[in-house]
Design an enzyme around this catalytic site. Structure first.
Site, PDB file in Angstrom:
ATOM      1  N   HIS A  97       0.795  -1.283   0.088  1.00  0.00           N
ATOM      2  CA  HIS A  97      -0.021  -0.010  -0.054  1.00  0.00           C
ATOM      3  C   HIS A  97       0.853   1.143  -0.006  1.00  0.00           C
ATOM      4  O   HIS A  97       1.914   1.438   0.725  1.00  0.00           O
ATOM      5  CB  HIS A  97      -0.896  -0.048   1.220  1.00  0.00           C
ATOM      6  CG  HIS A  97      -1.821   1.087   1.002  1.00  0.00           C
ATOM      7  ND1 HIS A  97      -1.736   2.349   1.430  1.00  0.00           N
ATOM      8  CD2 HIS A  97      -3.141   1.241   0.654  1.00  0.00           C
ATOM      9  CE1 HIS A  97      -2.801   3.069   1.283  1.00  0.00           C
ATOM     10  NE2 HIS A  97      -3.582   2.386   0.836  1.00  0.00           N
ATOM     11  N   GLU A 167      -3.870   2.216  -7.603  1.00  0.00           N
ATOM     12  CA  GLU A 167      -4.279   3.219  -6.590  1.00  0.00           C
ATOM     13  C   GLU A 167      -3.350   4.409  -6.725  1.00  0.00           C
ATOM     14  O   GLU A 167      -2.189   4.595  -6.129  1.00  0.00           O
ATOM     15  CB  GLU A 167      -4.118   2.798  -5.098  1.00  0.00           C
ATOM     16  CG  GLU A 167      -4.963   1.665  -4.570  1.00  0.00           C
ATOM     17  CD  GLU A 167      -5.406   1.976  -3.141  1.00  0.00           C
ATOM     18  OE1 GLU A 167      -6.446   2.187  -2.733  1.00  0.00           O
ATOM     19  OE2 GLU A 167      -4.409   1.578  -2.293  1.00  0.00           O
ATOM     20  N   GLY A 236     -10.997   2.884   0.828  1.00  0.00           N
ATOM     21  CA  GLY A 236     -10.384   3.574   2.225  1.00  0.00           C
ATOM     22  C   GLY A 236     -11.385   4.117   2.982  1.00  0.00           C
ATOM     23  O   GLY A 236     -12.366   3.362   3.498  1.00  0.00           O
TER      24      GLY A 236
HETATM   25  P1  PGA Z   1      -9.301   6.475   0.085  1.00  0.00           P
HETATM   26  O1  PGA Z   1      -8.006   5.500   0.403  1.00  0.00           O
HETATM   27  O2  PGA Z   1     -10.414   5.423  -0.442  1.00  0.00           O
HETATM   28  O3  PGA Z   1      -9.772   6.967   1.386  1.00  0.00           O
HETATM   29  O4  PGA Z   1      -8.767   7.489  -0.639  1.00  0.00           O
HETATM   30  C1  PGA Z   1      -7.990   4.743  -0.416  1.00  0.00           C
HETATM   31  C2  PGA Z   1      -6.672   3.541   0.074  1.00  0.00           C
HETATM   32  O5  PGA Z   1      -5.764   4.207   0.359  1.00  0.00           O
HETATM   33  O6  PGA Z   1      -6.593   2.317  -0.383  1.00  0.00           O
END
Ligand code: PGA
Length: 255
Positions: A97, A167, A236
């Site tokens: 991540h 991501e 997230g």
């Molecule tokens: P977010 O985070 O949906 O809050 O932008 C996604 C993630 O970090 O996996």
């Protein structure tokens, strides 16, 4: 299982206590367990995993981990091994991540973790994403290198256990510059598929599920998942809000 959409809730370092964790999981489970076309995975903090496992009622809504060590035995204070996750029945783990990469995790570390976890039979969600986008398209080279290095040396027999999550770091969290447009996401889905096919061949490269993550909410989820033909989402903040997450799950389910 692979025809199902895979929706992963990444709880990061939340909620603040086990009571809230259980309540949130139960709320999500009550919807998720009814959806035939979606596999829901809640990636919760390590300390909550055993308790949340007890609340699972089937395979449609399960608990996963947010990281794993590439080491297999002691001494590694603070680390958690793939064997340990397996011993409590956890099957899914996120690796690489961007918030871990920001703390110094390299592609090489990620690759070692992917192999260690896959060898133990875990399903590994490997995150990749550029820090920013540039006009010249350099970010595509960055992603290609990240994918190639993060999945380096993985024996092909484990490919069925690999999921890639795209991501873009600029679209993640409260500090996101902006939401990714469906065009941004579609472009990268096509590009990632090409990289995976170049690495692993037509059949195996085409079979690796690719998810999208970064500021997914109830308004943009449909376009990402159906419009961009993503096999799923990594969610997230919205995964900690049961009402919002349920809406995302229902959209992904197609109902
Ligand atoms: P977010 O985070 O949906 O809050 O932008 C996604 C993630 O970090 O996996």
């Amino acid at each position: 299982m692979r025809d199902k959409k895979i929706i992963i809730g990444n709880w990061k370092m939340a909620p603040k206590n086990i009571r809230d964790a259980k309540a949130t999981f139960q709320n999500i489970r009550s919807i998720a367990s009814k959806l035939q076309n979606v596999q829901t995975v809640i990636a919760a903090p390590y300390v909550y995993l055993s308790e949340l496992k007890k609340l699972e009622t089937g395979h449609r809504c399960v608990v996963g981990a947010q990281d794993v060590s590439f080491e297999s035995d002691d001494p590694h204070t603070g680390e958690v091994s793939a064997d340990m996750l397996k011993s409590i029945g956890v099957q899914h783990v996120i690796v690489g991540h961007s918030e871990r990469r920001a703390k110094g995790e390299t592609n090489e570390d990620v690759s070692k973790k992917v192999i260690a976890a896959a060898k133990k039979g875990l399903i590994v969600v490997v995150c990749v994403g550029e820090l920013e986008r540039d006009e010249e398209g350099e970010y595509t080279l960055y992603i290609k290198e990240q994918v190639m290095q993060s999945l380096a040396d993985i024996p092909k027999k484990y490919l069925g256990q690999i999921i890639v999550a795209y991501e873009p770091v600029w679209a993640i969290g409260v500090k996101a510059k902006r939401e990714a447009t469906p065009e941004d996401v579609l472009e990268m889905r096509i590009f990632l598929r090409k990289v995976l096919i170049d690495m692993f061949g037509d059949r195996k490269g085409a079979a690796v599920p690719v998810l999208y993550g970064g500021s997914v909410n109830q308004k943009n989820a449909f376009a990402y998942i159906h419009g961009c033909e993503m096999q799923g989402l990594l969610v997230g903040r919205a995964s900690l809000k049961p009402a919002v997450f349920e809406k995302i799950l229902t959209l992904a389910n197609g109902s």
